[in-house]
Design a protein around this motif. Structure first.
Motif, PDB file in Angstrom:
ATOM      1  N   ALA A 104       1.123  13.997  -1.772  1.00 25.59           N
ATOM      2  CA  ALA A 104       2.202  12.996  -1.739  1.00 25.59           C
ATOM      3  C   ALA A 104       1.803  11.808  -0.877  1.00 25.59           C
ATOM      4  CB  ALA A 104       3.495  13.633  -1.221  1.00 25.59           C
ATOM      5  N   LEU A 105       1.236  12.069   0.295  1.00 16.73           N
ATOM      6  CA  LEU A 105       0.827  10.975   1.176  1.00 16.73           C
ATOM      7  C   LEU A 105      -0.238  10.113   0.515  1.00 16.73           C
ATOM      8  CD1 LEU A 105       0.773  12.732   4.656  1.00 16.73           C
ATOM      9  CD2 LEU A 105       2.362  10.967   3.886  1.00 16.73           C
ATOM     10  N   CYS A 106      -1.210  10.736  -0.101  1.00 13.59           N
ATOM     11  CA  CYS A 106      -2.268   9.972  -0.778  1.00 13.59           C
ATOM     12  C   CYS A 106      -1.692   9.129  -1.914  1.00 13.59           C
ATOM     13  CB  CYS A 106      -3.348  10.906  -1.303  1.00 13.59           C
ATOM     14  SG  CYS A 106      -4.338  11.692  -0.004  1.00 13.59           S
ATOM     15  N   SER A 107      -0.782   9.698  -2.662  1.00 16.02           N
ATOM     16  CA  SER A 107      -0.163   8.963  -3.775  1.00 16.02           C
ATOM     17  C   SER A 107       0.610   7.757  -3.271  1.00 16.02           C
ATOM     18  CB  SER A 107       0.783   9.871  -4.560  1.00 16.02           C
ATOM     19  OG  SER A 107       0.089  10.916  -5.150  1.00 16.02           O
ATOM     20  N   PHE A 108       1.380   7.954  -2.201  1.00 18.32           N
ATOM     21  CA  PHE A 108       2.191   6.857  -1.684  1.00 18.32           C
ATOM     22  C   PHE A 108       1.340   5.786  -1.005  1.00 18.32           C
ATOM     23  CE2 PHE A 108       5.676  10.195  -1.539  1.00 18.32           C
ATOM     24  CZ  PHE A 108       6.177   9.815  -2.777  1.00 18.32           C
ATOM     25  N   VAL A 109       0.215   6.180  -0.415  1.00 18.24           N
ATOM     26  CA  VAL A 109      -0.702   5.185   0.144  1.00 18.24           C
ATOM     27  C   VAL A 109      -1.301   4.362  -1.001  1.00 18.24           C
ATOM     28  CG1 VAL A 109      -2.914   4.865   1.322  1.00 18.24           C
ATOM     29  CG2 VAL A 109      -1.223   6.413   2.292  1.00 18.24           C
ATOM     30  N   ALA A 110      -1.709   5.025  -2.069  1.00 17.36           N
ATOM     31  CA  ALA A 110      -2.291   4.315  -3.217  1.00 17.36           C
ATOM     32  C   ALA A 110      -1.295   3.328  -3.824  1.00 17.36           C
ATOM     33  CB  ALA A 110      -2.753   5.307  -4.275  1.00 17.36           C
ATOM     34  N   GLU A 111      -0.008   3.689  -3.802  1.00 15.18           N
ATOM     35  CA  GLU A 111       1.046   2.818  -4.334  1.00 15.18           C
ATOM     36  C   GLU A 111       1.495   1.763  -3.319  1.00 15.18           C
ATOM     37  OE1 GLU A 111       4.234   5.452  -5.339  1.00 15.18           O
ATOM     38  OE2 GLU A 111       3.041   6.544  -6.809  1.00 15.18           O
ATOM     39  N   ASN A 137       3.391   2.350  -0.712  1.00 17.58           N
ATOM     40  CA  ASN A 137       4.804   2.631  -0.529  1.00 17.58           C
ATOM     41  C   ASN A 137       5.037   3.195   0.872  1.00 17.58           C
ATOM     42  OD1 ASN A 137       7.485   3.431  -0.719  1.00 17.58           O
ATOM     43  ND2 ASN A 137       7.279   4.055  -2.861  1.00 17.58           N
ATOM     44  N   ARG A 138       5.148   2.286   1.830  1.00 17.50           N
ATOM     45  CA  ARG A 138       5.309   2.667   3.239  1.00 17.50           C
ATOM     46  C   ARG A 138       6.554   3.505   3.468  1.00 17.50           C
ATOM     47  NH1 ARG A 138       8.284   0.374   7.309  1.00 17.50           N
ATOM     48  NH2 ARG A 138       8.833  -1.314   5.903  1.00 17.50           N
ATOM     49  N   ASN A 139       7.650   3.145   2.808  1.00 22.41           N
ATOM     50  CA  ASN A 139       8.903   3.876   3.019  1.00 22.41           C
ATOM     51  C   ASN A 139       8.791   5.333   2.593  1.00 22.41           C
ATOM     52  OD1 ASN A 139      10.242   1.696   4.118  1.00 22.41           O
ATOM     53  ND2 ASN A 139      10.937   0.960   2.128  1.00 22.41           N
ATOM     54  N   GLN A 140       8.100   5.602   1.505  1.00 20.45           N
ATOM     55  CA  GLN A 140       7.938   6.986   1.071  1.00 20.45           C
ATOM     56  C   GLN A 140       6.998   7.758   1.995  1.00 20.45           C
ATOM     57  OE1 GLN A 140       9.736   8.612  -0.690  1.00 20.45           O
ATOM     58  NE2 GLN A 140      10.556   7.409  -2.344  1.00 20.45           N
ATOM     59  N   VAL A 141       5.980   7.087   2.538  1.00 17.92           N
ATOM     60  CA  VAL A 141       5.111   7.742   3.520  1.00 17.92           C
ATOM     61  C   VAL A 141       5.939   8.146   4.727  1.00 17.92           C
ATOM     62  CG1 VAL A 141       3.192   7.395   5.136  1.00 17.92           C
ATOM     63  CG2 VAL A 141       2.978   6.624   2.777  1.00 17.92           C
ATOM     64  N   ARG A 142       6.762   7.229   5.198  1.00 15.10           N
ATOM     65  CA  ARG A 142       7.638   7.541   6.345  1.00 15.10           C
ATOM     66  C   ARG A 142       8.583   8.687   6.028  1.00 15.10           C
ATOM     67  NH1 ARG A 142       8.944   2.842  10.141  1.00 15.10           N
ATOM     68  NH2 ARG A 142      10.728   4.173  10.466  1.00 15.10           N
ATOM     69  N   LYS A 143       9.117   8.701   4.809  1.00 24.40           N
ATOM     70  CA  LYS A 143      10.063   9.747   4.405  1.00 24.40           C
ATOM     71  C   LYS A 143       9.380  11.107   4.368  1.00 24.40           C
ATOM     72  CE  LYS A 143      13.452  10.838   0.777  1.00 24.40           C
ATOM     73  NZ  LYS A 143      13.719  12.082   1.341  1.00 24.40           N
ATOM     74  N   VAL A 144       8.179  11.177   3.811  1.00 29.53           N
ATOM     75  CA  VAL A 144       7.446  12.449   3.765  1.00 29.53           C
ATOM     76  C   VAL A 144       7.202  12.958   5.187  1.00 29.53           C
ATOM     77  CG1 VAL A 144       5.212  13.509   3.207  1.00 29.53           C
ATOM     78  CG2 VAL A 144       6.364  12.074   1.525  1.00 29.53           C
ATOM     79  N   ALA A 199      -3.598  -1.446   0.168  1.00 30.59           N
ATOM     80  CA  ALA A 199      -2.272  -0.997   0.588  1.00 30.59           C
ATOM     81  C   ALA A 199      -1.975  -1.565   1.981  1.00 30.59           C
ATOM     82  CB  ALA A 199      -2.205   0.520   0.583  1.00 30.59           C
ATOM     83  N   LEU A 200      -1.647  -2.845   2.023  1.00 29.44           N
ATOM     84  CA  LEU A 200      -1.478  -3.538   3.298  1.00 29.44           C
ATOM     85  C   LEU A 200      -0.289  -3.015   4.098  1.00 29.44           C
ATOM     86  CD1 LEU A 200      -2.525  -5.732   5.163  1.00 29.44           C
ATOM     87  CD2 LEU A 200      -1.079  -7.358   3.935  1.00 29.44           C
ATOM     88  N   PRO A 209      -7.518  -7.816   4.459  1.00 22.74           N
ATOM     89  CA  PRO A 209      -6.630  -8.161   5.574  1.00 22.74           C
ATOM     90  C   PRO A 209      -6.356  -6.987   6.515  1.00 22.74           C
ATOM     91  CG  PRO A 209      -5.570  -8.655   3.458  1.00 22.74           C
ATOM     92  CD  PRO A 209      -6.906  -8.071   3.166  1.00 22.74           C
ATOM     93  N   LEU A 210      -6.442  -5.778   6.007  1.00 26.84           N
ATOM     94  CA  LEU A 210      -6.199  -4.609   6.847  1.00 26.84           C
ATOM     95  C   LEU A 210      -7.271  -4.457   7.922  1.00 26.84           C
ATOM     96  CD1 LEU A 210      -4.162  -2.412   7.219  1.00 26.84           C
ATOM     97  CD2 LEU A 210      -5.276  -1.101   5.435  1.00 26.84           C
ATOM     98  N   VAL A 211      -8.475  -4.892   7.622  1.00 28.85           N
ATOM     99  CA  VAL A 211      -9.552  -4.849   8.620  1.00 28.85           C
ATOM    100  C   VAL A 211      -9.199  -5.764   9.789  1.00 28.85           C
ATOM    101  CG1 VAL A 211     -11.994  -5.316   9.032  1.00 28.85           C
ATOM    102  CG2 VAL A 211     -11.290  -4.241   6.899  1.00 28.85           C
ATOM    103  N   ASN A 212      -8.626  -6.928   9.505  1.00 29.17           N
ATOM    104  CA  ASN A 212      -8.197  -7.837  10.573  1.00 29.17           C
ATOM    105  C   ASN A 212      -7.074  -7.241  11.400  1.00 29.17           C
ATOM    106  OD1 ASN A 212     -10.081  -9.809   9.894  1.00 29.17           O
ATOM    107  ND2 ASN A 212      -8.703 -10.723   8.379  1.00 29.17           N
TER     108      ASN A 212
END
Length: 117
Positions: free
Chosen positions: A25-32, A34-41, A72-73, A106-109
């Motif tokens: 689930a975490l991998c799927s939501f990172v790929a999408e 979807n920060r809110n779903q990561v937080r929810k999990v 996935a910024l 941008p995530l590297v920055n």
């Protein structure tokens, strides 16, 4: 005695399956992104990103590497904020990103900023 051992085996298998489901689930939501779903999990399972980060692999990459690869910024920024700076520095994400063609992501920055660079 045999019944007790079988039940314990089932409980362990169930726990391992639950952990695998959380990781997927975490991998799927990172790929999408979807920060809110990561937080929810994390919240629903009473987990902390710092505690599980090193145990989760997505396509044989860390969650943050996977976020960089999938642009996935939002989710990557969330992960960076949750992680200790020392863990980010030790992982050398800047070097990994440069080697894999993501040096301008941008995530590297954001990681560099978190490290004070």
């Amino acid at each position: 005695m045999k019944k007790l051992l079988i039940i314990a085996g089932l409980v362990m298998s169930s726990s391992a399956m639950a952990q695998e489901n959380i990781a997927v689930a975490l991998c799927s939501f990172v790929a999408e992104d979807n920060r809110n779903q990561v937080r929810k999990v994390l919240s629903d399972n009473k987990l902390n990103m710092r505690n599980i980060y090193s145990n989760i692999r997505c396509n044989n990459e860390s969650l943050l590497q996977f976020a960089i690869r999938n642009d996935a910024l939002d989710t990557g920024t969330f992960i960076v904020k949750q992680m200790p700076a020392k863990a980010l520095a030790d992982a050398n994400y800047e070097g990994w990103a440069a080697e894999n063609g993501f040096g301008d992501n941008p995530l590297v920055n954001i990681i560099k900023t978190r490290l004070g660079e």
